[in-house]
Design a protein around this motif. Structure first.
Motif, short mmCIF file in Angstrom:
data_model
loop_
_atom_site.label_atom_id
_atom_site.label_comp_id
_atom_site.label_asym_id
_atom_site.label_seq_id
_atom_site.Cartn_x
_atom_site.Cartn_y
_atom_site.Cartn_z
N GLU A 170 0.86 -1.18 0.00
CA GLU A 170 0.00 0.00 0.00
C GLU A 170 0.89 1.23 0.00
N ARG A 396 -4.66 2.56 -4.46
CA ARG A 396 -5.05 1.18 -4.75
C ARG A 396 -4.38 0.23 -3.75
N ARG A 397 -5.07 -0.82 -3.38
CA ARG A 397 -4.52 -1.86 -2.51
C ARG A 397 -4.00 -2.98 -3.39
N THR A 414 -10.67 -4.86 -2.05
CA THR A 414 -11.03 -4.37 -0.73
C THR A 414 -10.50 -2.95 -0.56
N SER A 415 -11.15 -2.19 0.29
CA SER A 415 -10.68 -0.85 0.58
C SER A 415 -10.00 -0.78 1.94
N SER A 417 -7.36 -0.83 4.81
CA SER A 417 -5.96 -0.43 4.85
C SER A 417 -5.22 -1.22 5.92
#
Length: 430
Positions: A170, A396-397, A414-415, A417
């Motif tokens: 990330e 973006r992940r 997925t969002s 973190s």
């Protein structure tokens, strides 16, 4: 205890399989939550190593540490009113030889992942906060576990035979590469894997007072490597009580022990940077625990005391039949990237331990360093390439997934973190 040995032949035994950083349990789905239809990129091992930047580690400084616990409520242990430390690693107590241990069995999982409700880097950040270490987070290039660096090195050295792995990545702020361990169990003692490392640790160490619930001790170090400003977390197996300084120094930053005071083979002559080696021995550590408090989703318990870098030891086991064929290209980077002073190897034959051997990384390691320098340079190149890729994909992940020796980059569906939003803001330049 035998005399410390520094140089060993740089060969890999043809009669035993070298162990990767962590063998995955069969059936683990590395592609979980990934958009696999179109990989973002396929990475290649650099053909030649780059001499643009040096692999010599500079400006190394211990900036935090903590113990994970077995408590149901996510908890870490840090010390009370000690501005230069957190928690305590287990104490080396040794074991009379010979003795016999059963092989390690059953699944084991990363305490760093399930101790903080899916925010794997949160304990790292909180441990650094606990000691008040000065870190310019917006200008940090890479935040990673040593385990992730070892996996990349394993792929660099053995791309065709590399074990499968996954690393979630990330972007913090504008350019900080955050690398976190993917949650996965690992199983030991199955198939052609018969290991004795966990049993060896449990038989030769003990948790110090106040850290009885500890399931692992982790330290955080910052340094410059290959033109990159790195923050690296790594697990510590134990410390040697007899290697502690006779007189405890003050806790100011100016007096804090710098890991760069120890040579790890980067110099042709280590004499000026070498301190007297200490034999393995037992000792005591008595720091009473204080009250706990909650920070975000993480409870903090105060216990332990500062343990100098010069007393940290890595424990491992090997068959006594192949000790002279020790795989330094795998072992040396593990110690080098965390500035770990001592390596202790339990030598056994089918679980019967007849010798415990110690190596001092501050003495005569030029051969080992030169043998892995090219791989370390390639590691720096790969980290730079991944950092550039993340800068091209802000928000973006992504995940690095190695399967069948091929390292691809996928987007995660997925969002979520690796850090809470308020902590992620630290990487944004003001």
């Amino acid at each position: 205890m035998p005399h410390l040995r520094a140089n060993t032949r740089l060969y890999v035994s043809p009669y035993r399989r070298d162990s990767p950083p962590s063998p995955l349990t069969p059936g683990c789905n590395l592609q979980e939550d990934l958009i696999i239809s179109t990989p973002i990129k396929t990475l290649s091992v650099p053909i030649t190593s780059s001499e643009i930047y040096s692999t010599k580690i500079l400006n190394a400084e211990h900036i935090g540490s903590y113990n994970s616990t077995s408590d149901q409520q996510p908890t870490i242990i840090v010390p009370a009113k000690l501005p230069t430390a957190a928690g305590s690693p287990p104490e080396w107590i040794g074991h009379a030889v010979p003795f016999t241990l059963p092989p390690d069995l059953g699944p084991r999982s990363s305490q760093n992942n399930h101790c903080n409700n899916g925010s794997p880097l949160l304990p790292l950040m909180k441990a650094v906060d606990a000691i008040g270490a000065a870190v310019d987070w917006p200008n940090v290039d890479v935040v990673a576990d040593r385990n992730a660096l070892r996996k990349l090195l394993w792929w660099i050295n053995k791309a065709a035979q590399a074990e499968d792995f996954r690393i979630d990545i990330e972007l913090g702020g504008d350019h900080t590469l955050l690398m976190s361990r993917w949650r996965a169990n690992v199983t030991y003692g199955s198939g052609d894997w018969r290991t004795f490392g966990f049993g060896f640790e449990e038989s030769t160490t003990r948790n110090v007072k106040g850290c009885e619930k500890s399931t692992g001790h982790y330290r955080i170090i910052k340094y410059d490597f290959f033109g990159l400003r790195m923050v690296v977390r790594y697990e510590v197996d134990a410390y040697i009580p007899s290697a502690l300084p006779a007189k405890t120094k003050g806790n100011s930053a100016s007096e804090r022990e710098k890991p760069t005071s120890l040579a790890f083979g980067e110099h042709a002559n280590n004499d000026a940077n070498t301190s007297v080696s200490a034999p393995l021995a037992s000792g005591t550590l008595t720091s009473p625990p204080l009250s706990s408090r909650s920070v975000d989703t993480l409870d903090i318990v105060h216990a332990g005391r500062e343990i100098p870098q010069s007393s940290i030891i890595e424990l491992t086991t090997r068959s006594q039949h192949f000790i002279e064929l020790l795989n330094w290209p795998d072992l040396y980077p593990r110690l080098y990237l965390s500035r770990t002073r001592f390596l202790c190897i339990g030598l056994h034959s089918h679980g019967r331990f007849g010798e415990i051997r110690q190596y001092d990384m501050a003495r005569g390691m030029e051969t080992q360093y030169n043998a892995v320098r090219g791989a370390l340079q390639k590691l720096g190149q790969v980290l730079t390439e991944i950092q550039d890729l993340m800068e091209e994909n802000p928000g973006r992940r992504l995940s690095l997934v190695c399967e069948g020796g091929v390292l691809r980059v996928y987007e995660r569906a997925t969002s979520k973190s690796c850090l809470p939003e308020d902590v992620m803001k630290r990487f944004v330049a003001v």
